[in-house]
Design a protein around this motif. Structure first.
Motif, PDB file in Angstrom:
ATOM      1  N   ASN A 207       0.827  -1.199   0.000  1.00 32.73           N
ATOM      2  CA  ASN A 207       0.000   0.000   0.000  1.00 32.73           C
ATOM      3  C   ASN A 207       0.871   1.263   0.000  1.00 32.73           C
ATOM      4  O   ASN A 207       0.585   2.248  -0.695  1.00 32.73           O
ATOM      5  CB  ASN A 207      -0.920  -0.006   1.224  1.00 32.73           C
ATOM      6  N   ASN A 208       1.950   1.230   0.782  1.00 34.19           N
ATOM      7  CA  ASN A 208       2.875   2.367   0.810  1.00 34.19           C
ATOM      8  C   ASN A 208       3.517   2.597  -0.559  1.00 34.19           C
ATOM      9  O   ASN A 208       3.691   3.730  -1.010  1.00 34.19           O
ATOM     10  CB  ASN A 208       3.961   2.129   1.856  1.00 34.19           C
ATOM     11  N   ARG A 209       3.866   1.498  -1.219  1.00 30.88           N
ATOM     12  CA  ARG A 209       4.502   1.608  -2.540  1.00 30.88           C
ATOM     13  C   ARG A 209       3.525   2.211  -3.553  1.00 30.88           C
ATOM     14  O   ARG A 209       3.918   3.031  -4.386  1.00 30.88           O
ATOM     15  CB  ARG A 209       4.960   0.230  -2.995  1.00 30.88           C
ATOM     16  N   ARG A 210       2.280   1.795  -3.474  1.00 31.35           N
ATOM     17  CA  ARG A 210       1.274   2.335  -4.387  1.00 31.35           C
ATOM     18  C   ARG A 210       1.048   3.821  -4.140  1.00 31.35           C
ATOM     19  O   ARG A 210       0.936   4.606  -5.086  1.00 31.35           O
ATOM     20  CB  ARG A 210      -0.041   1.571  -4.223  1.00 31.35           C
ATOM     21  N   ARG A 211       0.993   4.200  -2.872  1.00 29.03           N
ATOM     22  CA  ARG A 211       0.801   5.610  -2.543  1.00 29.03           C
ATOM     23  C   ARG A 211       2.005   6.437  -3.023  1.00 29.03           C
ATOM     24  O   ARG A 211       1.840   7.546  -3.537  1.00 29.03           O
ATOM     25  CB  ARG A 211       0.615   5.789  -1.036  1.00 29.03           C
ATOM     26  N   VAL A 262     -12.449 -19.373  15.162  1.00 25.49           N
ATOM     27  CA  VAL A 262     -11.628 -18.156  15.048  1.00 25.49           C
ATOM     28  C   VAL A 262     -11.164 -17.904  13.621  1.00 25.49           C
ATOM     29  O   VAL A 262     -11.351 -16.804  13.090  1.00 25.49           O
ATOM     30  CB  VAL A 262     -10.434 -18.218  16.028  1.00 25.49           C
ATOM     31  N   PRO A 263     -10.535 -18.889  12.934  1.00 25.79           N
ATOM     32  CA  PRO A 263     -10.144 -18.616  11.543  1.00 25.79           C
ATOM     33  C   PRO A 263     -11.341 -18.358  10.634  1.00 25.79           C
ATOM     34  O   PRO A 263     -11.208 -17.634   9.635  1.00 25.79           O
ATOM     35  CB  PRO A 263      -9.384 -19.878  11.118  1.00 25.79           C
ATOM     36  N   ILE A 264     -12.498 -18.917  10.950  1.00 26.36           N
ATOM     37  CA  ILE A 264     -13.697 -18.645  10.152  1.00 26.36           C
ATOM     38  C   ILE A 264     -14.051 -17.163  10.237  1.00 26.36           C
ATOM     39  O   ILE A 264     -14.332 -16.507   9.223  1.00 26.36           O
ATOM     40  CB  ILE A 264     -14.877 -19.509  10.639  1.00 26.36           C
ATOM     41  N   ILE A 265     -14.034 -16.626  11.454  1.00 29.37           N
ATOM     42  CA  ILE A 265     -14.334 -15.201  11.640  1.00 29.37           C
ATOM     43  C   ILE A 265     -13.273 -14.338  10.965  1.00 29.37           C
ATOM     44  O   ILE A 265     -13.588 -13.311  10.347  1.00 29.37           O
ATOM     45  CB  ILE A 265     -14.436 -14.870  13.142  1.00 29.37           C
ATOM     46  N   LEU A 266     -12.009 -14.744  11.062  1.00 29.86           N
ATOM     47  CA  LEU A 266     -10.930 -13.970  10.438  1.00 29.86           C
ATOM     48  C   LEU A 266     -11.091 -13.919   8.919  1.00 29.86           C
ATOM     49  O   LEU A 266     -10.876 -12.871   8.294  1.00 29.86           O
ATOM     50  CB  LEU A 266      -9.577 -14.574  10.802  1.00 29.86           C
ATOM     51  N   VAL A 267     -11.466 -15.044   8.316  1.00 29.49           N
ATOM     52  CA  VAL A 267     -11.674 -15.078   6.860  1.00 29.49           C
ATOM     53  C   VAL A 267     -12.820 -14.150   6.465  1.00 29.49           C
ATOM     54  O   VAL A 267     -12.716 -13.369   5.509  1.00 29.49           O
ATOM     55  CB  VAL A 267     -11.955 -16.515   6.379  1.00 29.49           C
ATOM     56  N   LEU A 268     -13.922 -14.220   7.214  1.00 31.81           N
ATOM     57  CA  LEU A 268     -15.056 -13.338   6.932  1.00 31.81           C
ATOM     58  C   LEU A 268     -14.662 -11.872   7.102  1.00 31.81           C
ATOM     59  O   LEU A 268     -15.060 -11.014   6.305  1.00 31.81           O
ATOM     60  CB  LEU A 268     -16.225 -13.679   7.857  1.00 31.81           C
ATOM     61  N   LEU A 269     -13.871 -11.590   8.130  1.00 34.36           N
ATOM     62  CA  LEU A 269     -13.413 -10.217   8.361  1.00 34.36           C
ATOM     63  C   LEU A 269     -12.571  -9.717   7.194  1.00 34.36           C
ATOM     64  O   LEU A 269     -12.749  -8.588   6.718  1.00 34.36           O
ATOM     65  CB  LEU A 269     -12.612 -10.156   9.662  1.00 34.36           C
ATOM     66  N   LEU A 270     -11.664 -10.546   6.716  1.00 34.57           N
ATOM     67  CA  LEU A 270     -10.807 -10.153   5.603  1.00 34.57           C
ATOM     68  C   LEU A 270     -11.620  -9.934   4.325  1.00 34.57           C
ATOM     69  O   LEU A 270     -11.386  -8.969   3.588  1.00 34.57           O
ATOM     70  CB  LEU A 270      -9.735 -11.227   5.363  1.00 34.57           C
ATOM     71  N   VAL A 271     -12.566 -10.824   4.074  1.00 32.63           N
ATOM     72  CA  VAL A 271     -13.387 -10.709   2.861  1.00 32.63           C
ATOM     73  C   VAL A 271     -14.186  -9.415   2.870  1.00 32.63           C
ATOM     74  O   VAL A 271     -14.168  -8.636   1.901  1.00 32.63           O
ATOM     75  CB  VAL A 271     -14.329 -11.921   2.728  1.00 32.63           C
ATOM     76  N   TRP A 272     -14.905  -9.139   3.963  1.00 34.65           N
ATOM     77  CA  TRP A 272     -15.770  -7.958   3.997  1.00 34.65           C
ATOM     78  C   TRP A 272     -14.969  -6.667   4.124  1.00 34.65           C
ATOM     79  O   TRP A 272     -15.401  -5.617   3.650  1.00 34.65           O
ATOM     80  CB  TRP A 272     -16.787  -8.085   5.123  1.00 34.65           C
ATOM     81  N   THR A 273     -13.787  -6.740   4.753  1.00 40.53           N
ATOM     82  CA  THR A 273     -12.916  -5.563   4.783  1.00 40.53           C
ATOM     83  C   THR A 273     -12.436  -5.215   3.379  1.00 40.53           C
ATOM     84  O   THR A 273     -12.413  -4.046   2.978  1.00 40.53           O
ATOM     85  CB  THR A 273     -11.706  -5.809   5.703  1.00 40.53           C
ATOM     86  N   LEU A 276     -15.380  -3.645   1.393  1.00 43.44           N
ATOM     87  CA  LEU A 276     -15.693  -2.272   1.762  1.00 43.44           C
ATOM     88  C   LEU A 276     -14.588  -1.285   1.387  1.00 43.44           C
ATOM     89  O   LEU A 276     -14.865  -0.143   1.025  1.00 43.44           O
ATOM     90  CB  LEU A 276     -15.971  -2.173   3.265  1.00 43.44           C
ATOM     91  N   ARG A 277     -13.351  -1.715   1.449  1.00 44.70           N
ATOM     92  CA  ARG A 277     -12.241  -0.779   1.263  1.00 44.70           C
ATOM     93  C   ARG A 277     -11.639  -0.802  -0.133  1.00 44.70           C
ATOM     94  O   ARG A 277     -11.035   0.183  -0.560  1.00 44.70           O
ATOM     95  CB  ARG A 277     -11.131  -1.073   2.278  1.00 44.70           C
ATOM     96  N   ARG A 278     -11.791  -1.913  -0.855  1.00 45.67           N
ATOM     97  CA  ARG A 278     -11.059  -2.057  -2.114  1.00 45.67           C
ATOM     98  C   ARG A 278     -11.936  -2.253  -3.342  1.00 45.67           C
ATOM     99  O   ARG A 278     -11.406  -2.474  -4.433  1.00 45.67           O
ATOM    100  CB  ARG A 278     -10.087  -3.260  -2.008  1.00 45.67           C
ATOM    101  N   THR A 279     -13.237  -2.211  -3.201  1.00 47.42           N
ATOM    102  CA  THR A 279     -14.101  -2.432  -4.351  1.00 47.42           C
ATOM    103  C   THR A 279     -15.006  -1.232  -4.612  1.00 47.42           C
ATOM    104  O   THR A 279     -15.254  -0.417  -3.718  1.00 47.42           O
ATOM    105  CB  THR A 279     -14.980  -3.681  -4.157  1.00 47.42           C
ATOM    106  N   ARG A 280     -15.498  -1.151  -5.840  1.00 51.65           N
ATOM    107  CA  ARG A 280     -16.423  -0.079  -6.189  1.00 51.65           C
ATOM    108  C   ARG A 280     -17.710  -0.216  -5.381  1.00 51.65           C
ATOM    109  O   ARG A 280     -18.286   0.787  -4.957  1.00 51.65           O
ATOM    110  CB  ARG A 280     -16.730  -0.141  -7.684  1.00 51.65           C
TER     111      ARG A 280
END
Length: 417
Positions: A207-211, A262-273, A276-280
């Protein structure tokens, strides 16, 4: 006469120092942009108080229980974040999870379906529920409060119908039961930490490199090191504690490792993050939540965004229902009922998602879910009755909503919104 020009130099993005980053963050907080700060502070204070009052609170057994107790509510809250971002509400999410769990139980136990087919069917039911609610809200213009309140009442009847007016259906499938009752191998927990920390560090540097490539201000490497180090320490400590022996009879049965949920919640968190942050679509969610009319004039299909948000909410409710059925080893008329909805909405708001729309993250559901789980768990260890738990949880939710309202006023006064 000829003139020569110096070769064009590539613009390099300035890198703000760590001290400047800290000062900017303090200024944003003073301006009303609190983010997840209240939830983090509340979590630290609550854990400290309960650890002092109850030595059992920080035991490995109870630490693992916190993850499984708050998993279902956290997942439902993650879906509610999408609806709240639009300034809408879904009062049916709790019983929607109960309907999906009932479908799962009937198909697994009564019809003998394999677990993957039953899980898929339960999720499809959640999607259909979201489509219906979203269509009524977006296309017919019925307020979401009214639609989901009606669904809240109707789904209680649907659950009773599916369960033959109150029959308890046991869940016997080992895969489903493992979701909220089994643990990962200890080495797998450490592998998850290493992969997660390295992936996070790589994303930060990328992300830093892109910025920098776009001529934007990049974060200093010292700040990235602090973030990565904090994640490594927190996740490493959690895995270390969870890998300790928790069984009362270790010679008979061993109980170690990170809970599977726990990993199930982490995967869901990563997907929805990422969504929300990287898609149109994510940007459109925030735009509609900030100003629906302005978003419509900008060419955004507001109706489609609203329907999609309710679909995601009900889909996540179905996942929460599956987790709840796994933890209880059964499905009954109370699955998804009682205080599930209140705790899920409370988790999203306590974590930092605004009730007024336009502000929130998937991470808010996880932080808020942790706060709710700590409050309920800690007060249970101290022997308080359910009435006291409800009063305290309601007070925490009211405090979070008050902080949200005050921060919005302060942000508006400072010209940040």
């Amino acid at each position: 006469m000829t003139t020569t020009t110096a070769p064009e130099e590539k613009a390099v993005a300035p890198s703000a120092g760590l001290n400047k980053q800290v000062r900017d963050y303090v200024e944003r907080v003073r301006g009303g942009e609190l983010g997840a700060l209240p939830a983090v502070i509340g979590l630290i204070v609550l854990c400290t108080v309960f650890a002092i009052l109850s030595p059992v609170f920080l035991s490995p057994v109870n630490f693992a229980n916190l993850f499984t107790q708050g998993a279902g509510v956290t997942v439902i809250a993650m879906g509610l974040v999408f609806v709240l971002l639009l300034g809408e509400i879904d009062l049916s999410a709790g019983f929607a999870s109960g309907v999906c769990a009932a479908f799962l139980g009937v198909l697994l136990t009564n019809e003998g379906w394999p677990w993957y087919a039953a899980v898929l069917a339960a999720m499809v039911v959640g999607v259909v529920i979201g489509l219906v609610i979203g269509w009524l809200v977006a296309k017919l213009g019925i307020p979401s409060f009214v639609v989901t309140l009606a669904a809240f009442l109707a789904f209680q009847g649907v659950v009773l119908i599916l369960l033959d007016e109150g029959t308890n259906i046991s869940i016997r499938d080992s895969v489903i039961l493992a979701i909220a009752n089994e643990n990962m191998y200890p080495w797998l927990g450490w592998a998850l930490v290493v992969v997660g920390v390295l992936a996070y560090a790589g994303l930060q540097l990328l992300n830093n490199r892109r910025r920098a490539g776009r001529g934007l201000v990049a974060d200093p490497l010292s700040l990235i090191a602090v973030r990565v180090g904090a994640l490594a320490v927190a996740s490493g400590f959690a895995v270390y504690v969870l890998n300790l022996e928790r069984s009362r009879n270790p010679g008979v049965i061993s109980l170690t490792g990170v809970p599977v949920v726990v990993p199930i919640i982490l995967v869901l968190l990563l997907v929805w993050t990422f969504v929300l942050r990287r898609t149109r679509f994510g940007r459109h969610i925030y735009a509609v939540g900030g100003n629906a009319e302005a978003a419509r004039r900008a060419g955004i299909n507001v109706d489609r965004i609203k329907i999609s948000a309710f679909v995601i909410c009900s889909f996540m409710a179905s996942v929460g229902g599956i987790i709840a059925a796994s933890r209880a080893n059964s499905v009954d008329p109370n699955t998804g009922g009682s205080n599930v909805l209140l705790f899920a909405v409370g988790a999203a708001v306590i974590g930092g998602t605004s009730l007024f729309g336009g502000k929130g993250r998937a991470l808010d559901a996880v932080l808020g879910g942790a706060v709710v789980a700590v409050v309920i768990n800690g007060m249970g260890l101290m022997g308080y009755s359910s009435s006291v738990k409800y009063v305290v949880t309601g007070a925490v939710l009211l405090l979070a909503a008050g902080v949200d309202a005050l921060s919005r006023k302060r942000a508006s006064a400072s010209g940040r919104r």
